[in-house]
Design an enzyme around this catalytic site. Structure first.
Site, short mmCIF file in Angstrom:
data_model
loop_
_atom_site.label_atom_id
_atom_site.label_comp_id
_atom_site.label_asym_id
_atom_site.label_seq_id
_atom_site.Cartn_x
_atom_site.Cartn_y
_atom_site.Cartn_z
CG ASP A 92 -1.81 -1.21 1.27
OD1 ASP A 92 -2.32 -1.62 0.22
OD2 ASP A 92 -1.95 -1.78 2.37
CG LEU B 278 7.05 14.89 1.37
CD1 LEU B 278 7.79 14.17 2.50
CD2 LEU B 278 8.07 15.58 0.46
N GLY C 43 6.08 11.67 -4.44
CA GLY C 43 4.65 11.91 -4.62
C GLY C 43 4.20 13.00 -3.66
CE LYS D 292 2.69 -2.56 -4.64
NZ LYS D 292 2.73 -2.60 -3.19
CD GLN E 179 0.29 -8.97 -2.10
OE1 GLN E 179 1.03 -9.69 -2.77
NE2 GLN E 179 -0.94 -8.70 -2.50
N GLY F 218 -4.24 -4.16 -4.08
CA GLY F 218 -5.17 -3.10 -4.43
C GLY F 218 -4.40 -1.87 -4.83
CG HIS F 219 -2.12 -1.37 -7.91
ND1 HIS F 219 -1.13 -1.35 -6.98
CD2 HIS F 219 -1.81 -2.35 -8.77
CE1 HIS F 219 -0.25 -2.29 -7.27
NE2 HIS F 219 -0.64 -2.92 -8.35
#
Ligand code: IMP
Length: 427
Positions: free
Chosen positions: A13, A331, A412, A16, A223, A40-41
């Protein structure tokens, strides 16, 4: 032959989807190499938000061929509904390739996952309940069902019989559940055969040919490093290898082909499910990270456990994956704290420890040793370059980079596709 591996450097999480998607435009193939629909993306494109579980995030980039590699476990019903959901929103999914050697999550594997967790009670792993562990167990026990088996009814029936032989004993005698019928399972599986047929391919050949033709191939891990069956916080792990080596076995490429390994690293730490987590917060700071960071599982909807950044884990991820770069995400979530604690080492039984202890008992006893870094209050979501960041945010990134052992090549600063600062190009 630029072959990049992109993987989670913590407990999954890390964001990615955003990183893969950022590269999507210049990447020819995006290959998932392990895990299943436990992942989960969330990918944000314009004002559209997509939650992907099984499909590689490259599916959203028109020029890109998405590949589900042999190391992935596939629930056909989930795959087909994910595909039709995207089709309804106008996304073309016809380029998808599915390895004939990928193992299938059968209905009985989902049942076994749920029943086992219930049986474990207090000792449960906190799995996603999607049948991941039991499917990999069948693979290793050599009673798994592969995608290619859907195209030979007689073989499929024999294999389901073999798989259910022992399982039905366990279900009825140990768990007090009803036995599962072979013909019902076979019928359900055969029902997927025609729908999946257009996608099934020899993906190992396709990927290696693509590399020979100098195409850009991105291997996308599900993961994260600390959930790896070999290198994670066993037994509180998933049942596959998200670490870099998993890309080789789970896609069928040699290690000599991999040119870059990028670790996705959240600016703080989260974890779903049970298991040790030294920097976990149980106070209002943890609550604030969860709220601001939207830390709720894409797959399970469970609240994620939240804590400060852990440099010991980041260093470990650098080592076991041979990371060449980090992509630091979220961030912006840290904006507003006057001081930000960062875990630089652990204290275990009164001793300072700089590296992740290999002993599970020690890791359970590890207490974080924090260094305080000055925070910032300015909105950073519009920053386009490193120098646009407030001085303290720059210093935070630099400190993390120094502690973690690999350069931070992208940052990010918000969930959107364009809310990313690129420092070094990945290609
Ligand atoms: P499983 O993968 O469903 O067997 O779950 C094993 C452990 O991995 C549990 O603690 C899950 O919460 C965790 N897990 C599985 N997939 C993900 C993921 O994509 N992100 C974070 N944790 C995950």
């Amino acid at each position: 032959m630029p072959a990049l591996v992109l993987l989670g450097a913590q407990w999954g999480d890390e964001g990615k989807g955003k990183a893969t998607d950022l590269l999507g435009g210049s990447v020819d193939y995006v290959v998932r190499y392990q895990g299943g629909n436990n992942a989960g993306h969330t990918v944000v494109v314009g004002d559209q938000k997509y939650a992907l579980h099984l499909l590689p995030s490259g599916i959203l980039s028109p020029g890109c061929t998405p590949v589900i590699g042999n190391g992935v476990v596939v629930d056909p019903s989930v795959l087909l509904s994910e595909l039709s959901g995207l089709n309804e929103r106008g996304v073309d999914t016809s380029k998808l390739l599915l390895s004939g050697n990928a193992h299938i999550i059968t209905p009985y594997n989902v049942t076994v996952d749920k029943v086992t967790e219930r049986f474990l009670g207090k000792r449960k792993i906190g799995t996603t309940g999607r049948g991941i562990g039991p499917t990999y167990a069948d693979k290793i026990n050599r009673v798994g069902i592969r995608v290619q088996d859907l195209y030979d009814e007689s073989i499929l029936t024999q294999k389901v019989e073999a798989a259910l032989d022992i399982k039905n004993q366990i279900l009825t005698k140990l768990y007090n559940r009803r036995a599962m019928a072979v013909d019902q399972a076979v019928e359900e599986l055969l029902g997927y055969a025609d729908k999946l047929a257009p996608y099934v391919a020899d993906t190992v050949l396709v990927i290696n040919q693509a590399l020979e033709e100098d195409k850009v191939v991105l291997f996308e891990g599900g993961q994260g490093t600390l959930l790896d069956i070999d290198h994670g916080t066993y037994p509180f792990v998933t049942s596959s290898n998200p670490t870099a080596g998993g890309a080789c076995t789970g896609a069928g490429v040699g290690p000599t082909k991999i040119s870059r390994v990028i670790g996705i690293l959240k600016a703080y730490t989260t974890r779903v499910g049970a298991g040790p987590f030294p920097t976990e917060l149980f106070d209002e700071d943890g609550e604030a990270l969860r709220r601001i960071g939207g830390e709720r599982g894409v797959t399970t909807g469970r609240d994620r456990r939240c804590g400060w950044f852990d440099a010991v884990i980041a260093r470990y991820a650098t080592r076991v994956n041979g990371l060449t770069d980090f992509f630091l995400t979220k961030l912006d979530v840290l904006t507003g704290w006057e001081q930000i604690p960062v875990c630089v080492a652990y204290e275990i039984d009164g001793k300072r420890v700089e590296e992740l202890p290999y002993s599970q008992t020690d890791f359970h006893h590890a207490k974080p040793v924090y260094e305080m870094l000055p925070g910032w209050s300015e909105d950073i979501s519009k920053a386009k370059s490193f120098t646009d960041l407030p001085k303290n945010a720059q210093a935070y990134v630099k400190a993390l980079e120094e502690m973690s052992g690999a350069p931070i090549s992208a940052i990010g600063v918000g969930p959107g596709r364009d809310e990313t600062i690129e420092i070094n190009s990945f290609l």
